[in-house]
Design a protein around this motif. Structure first.
Motif, PDB file in Angstrom:
ATOM      1  N   PHE A 167      -2.955   4.979  -3.407  1.00 22.41           N
ATOM      2  CA  PHE A 167      -4.116   5.713  -2.968  1.00 22.41           C
ATOM      3  C   PHE A 167      -3.490   7.112  -3.183  1.00 22.41           C
ATOM      4  O   PHE A 167      -2.525   7.804  -2.751  1.00 22.41           O
ATOM      5  CB  PHE A 167      -4.608   5.622  -1.491  1.00 22.41           C
ATOM      6  CG  PHE A 167      -4.971   4.284  -1.286  1.00 22.41           C
ATOM      7  CD1 PHE A 167      -6.097   3.717  -1.708  1.00 22.41           C
ATOM      8  CD2 PHE A 167      -4.255   3.211  -0.354  1.00 22.41           C
ATOM      9  CE1 PHE A 167      -6.657   2.497  -1.282  1.00 22.41           C
ATOM     10  CE2 PHE A 167      -4.990   2.096  -0.186  1.00 22.41           C
ATOM     11  CZ  PHE A 167      -6.131   1.602  -0.759  1.00 22.41           C
TER      12      PHE A 167
ATOM     13  N   ASP B 250      -0.260  -2.717 -10.811  1.00 20.03           N
ATOM     14  CA  ASP B 250      -0.245  -1.499  -9.807  1.00 20.03           C
ATOM     15  C   ASP B 250      -1.853  -0.771 -10.054  1.00 20.03           C
ATOM     16  O   ASP B 250      -2.293  -0.652 -11.277  1.00 20.03           O
ATOM     17  CB  ASP B 250       0.767  -0.355 -10.430  1.00 20.03           C
ATOM     18  CG  ASP B 250       2.147  -1.072 -10.124  1.00 20.03           C
ATOM     19  OD1 ASP B 250       2.471  -1.590  -8.931  1.00 20.03           O
ATOM     20  OD2 ASP B 250       2.985  -0.614 -11.070  1.00 20.03           O
ATOM     21  N   ILE B 251      -2.378  -0.696  -9.048  1.00 23.52           N
ATOM     22  CA  ILE B 251      -3.602  -0.229  -8.973  1.00 23.52           C
ATOM     23  C   ILE B 251      -3.660   1.134  -8.212  1.00 23.52           C
ATOM     24  O   ILE B 251      -3.394   1.371  -6.997  1.00 23.52           O
ATOM     25  CB  ILE B 251      -4.709  -1.113  -8.131  1.00 23.52           C
ATOM     26  CG1 ILE B 251      -4.753  -2.458  -9.022  1.00 23.52           C
ATOM     27  CG2 ILE B 251      -6.102  -0.359  -8.153  1.00 23.52           C
ATOM     28  CD1 ILE B 251      -5.396  -3.467  -8.252  1.00 23.52           C
TER      29      ILE B 251
ATOM     30  N   MET C 139     -11.798  -1.476  -5.047  1.00 23.00           N
ATOM     31  CA  MET C 139     -10.364  -2.351  -4.817  1.00 23.00           C
ATOM     32  C   MET C 139     -10.874  -3.635  -5.581  1.00 23.00           C
ATOM     33  O   MET C 139      -9.828  -4.245  -6.020  1.00 23.00           O
ATOM     34  CB  MET C 139     -10.234  -2.278  -3.329  1.00 23.00           C
ATOM     35  CG  MET C 139      -9.514  -1.211  -2.731  1.00 23.00           C
ATOM     36  SD  MET C 139      -9.188  -1.452  -0.991  1.00 23.00           S
ATOM     37  CE  MET C 139      -7.814  -2.177  -1.106  1.00 23.00           C
TER      38      MET C 139
ATOM     39  N   GLY D  24     -10.272  -3.452  -9.456  1.00 24.77           N
ATOM     40  CA  GLY D  24      -9.047  -3.581  -9.950  1.00 24.77           C
ATOM     41  C   GLY D  24      -8.582  -4.938 -10.118  1.00 24.77           C
ATOM     42  O   GLY D  24      -8.032  -5.484 -11.279  1.00 24.77           O
TER      43      GLY D  24
ATOM     44  N   LEU E 107      -5.671   4.420  -7.199  1.00 25.50           N
ATOM     45  CA  LEU E 107      -7.153   4.685  -6.574  1.00 25.50           C
ATOM     46  C   LEU E 107      -7.100   6.161  -6.153  1.00 25.50           C
ATOM     47  O   LEU E 107      -6.576   6.566  -5.300  1.00 25.50           O
ATOM     48  CB  LEU E 107      -7.642   3.761  -5.614  1.00 25.50           C
ATOM     49  CG  LEU E 107      -8.014   2.313  -5.869  1.00 25.50           C
ATOM     50  CD1 LEU E 107      -8.110   1.676  -4.442  1.00 25.50           C
ATOM     51  CD2 LEU E 107      -8.843   2.128  -6.791  1.00 25.50           C
TER      52      LEU E 107
ATOM     53  N   ILE F 287       0.824  -1.022  -0.007  1.00 18.09           N
ATOM     54  CA  ILE F 287       0.007   0.116   0.032  1.00 18.09           C
ATOM     55  C   ILE F 287       0.832   1.143   0.069  1.00 18.09           C
ATOM     56  O   ILE F 287       1.705   1.226   0.784  1.00 18.09           O
ATOM     57  CB  ILE F 287      -0.875   0.056   1.352  1.00 18.09           C
ATOM     58  CG1 ILE F 287      -1.631  -1.509   1.138  1.00 18.09           C
ATOM     59  CG2 ILE F 287      -1.697   1.315   1.226  1.00 18.09           C
ATOM     60  CD1 ILE F 287      -2.820  -1.451   0.337  1.00 18.09           C
TER      61      ILE F 287
ATOM     62  N   SER G 206      -5.547   0.845 -13.820  1.00 16.58           N
ATOM     63  CA  SER G 206      -4.690  -0.483 -13.135  1.00 16.58           C
ATOM     64  C   SER G 206      -3.668  -0.662 -14.325  1.00 16.58           C
ATOM     65  O   SER G 206      -4.249  -0.766 -15.522  1.00 16.58           O
ATOM     66  CB  SER G 206      -5.658  -1.364 -12.772  1.00 16.58           C
ATOM     67  OG  SER G 206      -6.401  -1.686 -13.770  1.00 16.58           O
TER      68      SER G 206
ATOM     69  N   SER H 292       0.339  -3.554  -6.042  1.00 10.58           N
ATOM     70  CA  SER H 292       0.537  -2.462  -5.299  1.00 10.58           C
ATOM     71  C   SER H 292      -0.928  -1.659  -5.358  1.00 10.58           C
ATOM     72  O   SER H 292      -1.263  -1.585  -6.596  1.00 10.58           O
ATOM     73  CB  SER H 292       1.485  -1.550  -5.831  1.00 10.58           C
ATOM     74  OG  SER H 292       2.955  -2.209  -5.746  1.00 10.58           O
ATOM     75  N   TYR H 293      -1.447  -1.210  -4.331  1.00  9.52           N
ATOM     76  CA  TYR H 293      -2.460  -0.182  -4.393  1.00  9.52           C
ATOM     77  C   TYR H 293      -1.896   1.071  -3.902  1.00  9.52           C
ATOM     78  O   TYR H 293      -1.218   1.341  -2.981  1.00  9.52           O
ATOM     79  CB  TYR H 293      -3.617  -0.334  -3.347  1.00  9.52           C
ATOM     80  CG  TYR H 293      -4.687  -1.582  -3.676  1.00  9.52           C
ATOM     81  CD1 TYR H 293      -5.435  -1.387  -4.369  1.00  9.52           C
ATOM     82  CD2 TYR H 293      -4.118  -3.046  -3.289  1.00  9.52           C
ATOM     83  CE1 TYR H 293      -6.344  -2.280  -4.725  1.00  9.52           C
ATOM     84  CE2 TYR H 293      -5.027  -3.855  -3.880  1.00  9.52           C
ATOM     85  CZ  TYR H 293      -6.065  -3.582  -4.564  1.00  9.52           C
ATOM     86  OH  TYR H 293      -7.182  -4.315  -5.044  1.00  9.52           O
TER      87      TYR H 293
ATOM     88  N   TYR I 225      -7.272  -5.996   4.590  1.00  7.43           N
ATOM     89  CA  TYR I 225      -7.324  -5.907   3.279  1.00  7.43           C
ATOM     90  C   TYR I 225      -6.406  -6.724   2.454  1.00  7.43           C
ATOM     91  O   TYR I 225      -6.937  -7.198   1.188  1.00  7.43           O
ATOM     92  CB  TYR I 225      -6.982  -4.331   3.093  1.00  7.43           C
ATOM     93  CG  TYR I 225      -8.423  -3.337   3.376  1.00  7.43           C
ATOM     94  CD1 TYR I 225      -9.097  -3.251   2.425  1.00  7.43           C
ATOM     95  CD2 TYR I 225      -8.058  -3.058   4.755  1.00  7.43           C
ATOM     96  CE1 TYR I 225     -10.247  -2.278   2.953  1.00  7.43           C
ATOM     97  CE2 TYR I 225      -9.005  -2.118   4.920  1.00  7.43           C
ATOM     98  CZ  TYR I 225      -9.962  -1.664   4.355  1.00  7.43           C
ATOM     99  OH  TYR I 225     -11.236  -0.937   4.484  1.00  7.43           O
TER     100      TYR I 225
ATOM    101  N   ILE J 281     -10.333   4.661 -10.738  1.00  4.71           N
ATOM    102  CA  ILE J 281      -9.039   3.719 -10.661  1.00  4.71           C
ATOM    103  C   ILE J 281      -8.513   3.456 -12.110  1.00  4.71           C
ATOM    104  O   ILE J 281      -9.195   3.768 -13.115  1.00  4.71           O
ATOM    105  CB  ILE J 281      -9.944   2.387 -10.294  1.00  4.71           C
ATOM    106  CG1 ILE J 281      -8.981   1.216 -10.133  1.00  4.71           C
ATOM    107  CG2 ILE J 281     -10.845   1.974 -11.183  1.00  4.71           C
ATOM    108  CD1 ILE J 281      -9.353  -0.108  -9.643  1.00  4.71           C
TER     109      ILE J 281
END
Length: 139
Positions: free
Chosen positions: A40, A76-77, A103, A106, A79, A3, A64, A37-38, A18, A62
């Protein structure tokens, strides 16, 4: 799963929960979790990515980038926390519910689900709903 926060002070309350949930989603679709990977971020940052890499001059919740190889899900996402908040208000749901939906969305793309046609979008929505319920199951 990793994250990151970029230009936002948003933090997940329980990252481990999560992480377990995302792994459960991936495994429930008969894939293996690789490196996801998220990130934010803000509307402004995600808009820059949308213009630079996708040539879309619009806001989105989003984006991705899929690095999946075979049955190992990776990517990689990005958001936009701003957009998730706005969408939650617009759709009449709380922020946490909308965050789960995005989430899951993605990761479901990495599992092969699309959302370009009405039929694809309907299936994606059903899958999002299904996977969101997994978050509330004790893991």
């Amino acid at each position: 799963m990793v994250i990151f926060n970029y230009e936002t002070d948003f933090q997940l309350d329980n990252e481990e929960k999560y992480e377990n949930w995302i792994e459960h989603i991936v495994e429930s679709e008969d894939f293996y979790l690789g490196d996801i990977s998220y990130i934010f971020c803000t509307d402004d940052f995600l808009h820059e990515i949308n213009v630079k890499y996708l040539d879309h001059d619009t806001l989105t919740d989003i984006i991705s980038f899929d690095y999946t190889e075979g049955s190992i899900i990776s990517g990689d996402i990005f958001l936009s926390i701003d957009r998730v908040r706005e969408n939650a208000l617009e759709f009449g749901v709380d922020f946490d519910t909308e965050l789960l939906r995005v989430m899951a969305h993605g990761v479901l793309h990495y599992c092969g689900y699309k959302d370009k046609t009405k039929e694809e979008s309907d299936l994606m929505r059903r899958k999002e709903d299904e996977k969101m319920t997994l978050f509330h199951v004790e893991q």
